[in-house]
Design a protein around this motif. Structure first.
Motif, PDB file in Angstrom:
ATOM      1  N   VAL A 157       0.878  -1.164   0.000  1.00  0.00           N
ATOM      2  CA  VAL A 157       0.000   0.000   0.000  1.00  0.00           C
ATOM      3  C   VAL A 157       0.921   1.221   0.000  1.00  0.00           C
ATOM      4  O   VAL A 157       1.793   1.351   0.862  1.00  0.00           O
ATOM      5  N   THR A 158       0.766   2.099  -0.994  1.00  0.00           N
ATOM      6  CA  THR A 158       1.690   3.227  -1.134  1.00  0.00           C
ATOM      7  C   THR A 158       0.943   4.552  -1.132  1.00  0.00           C
ATOM      8  O   THR A 158      -0.163   4.670  -1.674  1.00  0.00           O
ATOM      9  N   GLU A 159       1.548   5.550  -0.507  1.00  0.00           N
ATOM     10  CA  GLU A 159       1.073   6.924  -0.562  1.00  0.00           C
ATOM     11  C   GLU A 159       2.120   7.750  -1.297  1.00  0.00           C
ATOM     12  O   GLU A 159       3.326   7.557  -1.110  1.00  0.00           O
ATOM     13  N   THR A 160       1.667   8.670  -2.149  1.00  0.00           N
ATOM     14  CA  THR A 160       2.580   9.488  -2.942  1.00  0.00           C
ATOM     15  C   THR A 160       2.980  10.736  -2.159  1.00  0.00           C
ATOM     16  O   THR A 160       2.138  11.425  -1.587  1.00  0.00           O
ATOM     17  N   ARG A 167       3.427  14.741   2.716  1.00  0.00           N
ATOM     18  CA  ARG A 167       2.291  14.020   2.154  1.00  0.00           C
ATOM     19  C   ARG A 167       1.114  14.984   1.982  1.00  0.00           C
ATOM     20  O   ARG A 167       0.656  15.587   2.951  1.00  0.00           O
ATOM     21  N   ALA A 178      -4.209   6.555  -1.426  1.00  0.00           N
ATOM     22  CA  ALA A 178      -3.295   5.419  -1.316  1.00  0.00           C
ATOM     23  C   ALA A 178      -3.637   4.383  -2.382  1.00  0.00           C
ATOM     24  O   ALA A 178      -4.812   4.182  -2.726  1.00  0.00           O
ATOM     25  N   ARG A 179      -2.601   3.737  -2.921  1.00  0.00           N
ATOM     26  CA  ARG A 179      -2.775   2.743  -3.972  1.00  0.00           C
ATOM     27  C   ARG A 179      -2.258   1.397  -3.493  1.00  0.00           C
ATOM     28  O   ARG A 179      -1.322   1.314  -2.696  1.00  0.00           O
ATOM     29  N   ARG A 180      -2.846   0.338  -4.016  1.00  0.00           N
ATOM     30  CA  ARG A 180      -2.359  -1.014  -3.774  1.00  0.00           C
ATOM     31  C   ARG A 180      -1.638  -1.469  -5.036  1.00  0.00           C
ATOM     32  O   ARG A 180      -2.224  -1.476  -6.127  1.00  0.00           O
ATOM     33  N   ARG A 214       5.550   6.447   0.187  1.00  0.00           N
ATOM     34  CA  ARG A 214       5.534   6.003   1.584  1.00  0.00           C
ATOM     35  C   ARG A 214       4.894   4.617   1.576  1.00  0.00           C
ATOM     36  O   ARG A 214       3.677   4.480   1.498  1.00  0.00           O
ATOM     37  N   ARG A 216       3.599   0.885   2.753  1.00  0.00           N
ATOM     38  CA  ARG A 216       3.107   0.154   3.920  1.00  0.00           C
ATOM     39  C   ARG A 216       3.029  -1.319   3.531  1.00  0.00           C
ATOM     40  O   ARG A 216       2.209  -1.709   2.688  1.00  0.00           O
TER      41      ARG A 216
END
Length: 334
Positions: A157-160, A167, A178-180, A214, A216
């Motif tokens: 799971v990523t945040e740009t 952020r 957030a993207r998977r 970022r 996860r």
């Protein structure tokens, strides 16, 4: 006896790179006969190393499962390669510059005296080339998280993040949810780390700058997919939307080019930004030590340039045009 000991150490270092070796390859690597290799294998067995014989057409030797080699068991060339790499590798990960220096000291302490003397003659001072494109360092924790997910095939799971590491919050123009993603490969290009990933939200292959993520970790496994290109380095270089931001240079400018974004992205220098405008045009933002340098890079694309910004860049391009025209006039005179 000394030659036998050196070959035995070399044999162990080869086992360190892979557990099983055909006899013929061992002999070639050591530059000796297969009979000599057999004798050296017996020497290692007498020293307690559990080396088993592998029978068959490609028969050879295997180091026993679960057996660990002594630390830092490197031959001369391996030790030299590691030491030089530690001195010349760019510092693209936060905090690893000091760690690399300490690792070099540890390596030298474990070296034989003769090799240590060789290393003293190779003390290097890193100089930055004027055309070396600067890259921001990456948080080692983020790089480790992405690398582990690639290795273990775990969904991330990523945040740009913004270029400054912050952020955006919901409501900001640059906010992205957030993207998977399924991270398949890490690629390093122009001092920057990229992850080639399959986005589960829009079912597309994408390229992400690791320092702009970022991550996860999750424990959700994914299966390998057919990759988007046989050459992943070329895929990264040709992806204009890979999350790049313009590198910090004394002079930074932009221009509209009459070329597709994918073509410009492949040949643009690291630290530049390519924006897709339509199927035949894009905008390139890049920097250099001077406006003439920016103009020179733009000229390498050999295409129409419009909408140059700032005015200093436009003036530099006009000056370059006049200089080139003067050269042409000189060549045409009898």
């Amino acid at each position: 006896m000394a030659n036998t000991s050196r070959r035995a150490l070399r044999l162990l270092s080869l086992f360190g790179s892979r557990r099983q070796w055909p006899l013929r390859e061992f002999a070639t690597a050591l530059g000796v006969s297969e009979r000599t290799v057999r004798r050296d294998i017996e020497t290692l067995r007498e020293l307690g190393y559990p080396i088993t014989t592998v029978h068959g057409p490609e028969g050879g030797y295997r180091l026993g499962a679960g057996h660990t080699l002594p630390p830092l068991l490197l031959d001369h060339d391996q030790a030299l390669a590691v030491a030089v790499a530690l001195q010349t590798a760019p510092s693209t990960v936060f905090g690893l510059g000091d760690d690399a220096a300490r690792a070099l000291v540890t390596l030298e302490q474990a070296m034989p005296a003769a090799l240590r003397e060789t290393m003293k003659t190779l003390r290097l001072t890193r100089l930055q080339n004027y055309w070396e494109f600067p890259a921001p360092p990456i948080d080692s924790a983020a790089l480790t998280a992405v690398g582990a997910a690639v290795s273990h095939r775990h969904v991330l799971v990523t945040e740009t993040l913004r270029a400054d590491g912050s952020r955006p919050v919901s409501g900001d123009d640059d906010f992205l949810p957030a993207r998977r993603i399924e991270p398949h490969h890490l690629v390093v290009w122009a001092g920057r780390w990229y992850v080639v990933a399959y986005d589960l939200g829009d079912d597309q292959w994408r390229v992400h700058r690791v320092d702009r993520l970022r991550p996860r970790p999750t424990t959700q496994l994914f299966s390998p997919r057919g990759l988007p290109h046989d050459d992943l380095a070329r895929f990264v270089m040709s992806s204009h939307d890979r999350g790049d931001t313009a590198a910090a240079w004394p002079c930074t400018g932009s221009a509209r080019l009459r070329l597709p974004a994918g073509v410009v992205a492949r040949f643009a220098p690291g630290g530049s930004v390519v924006e897709h405008l339509d199927t035949e045009h894009c905008r390139l933002t890049l920097g250099a030590w001077s406006w003439a340098g920016v103009a020179g890079i733009l000229a390498t694309f050999d295409t129409g340039l419009t909408e140059l910004h700032p005015p200093e860049l436009a003036r530099a391009c006009r000056r370059m045009g006049r200089r080139l025209a003067a050269v042409a006039d000189t060549e045409e005179r009898p």
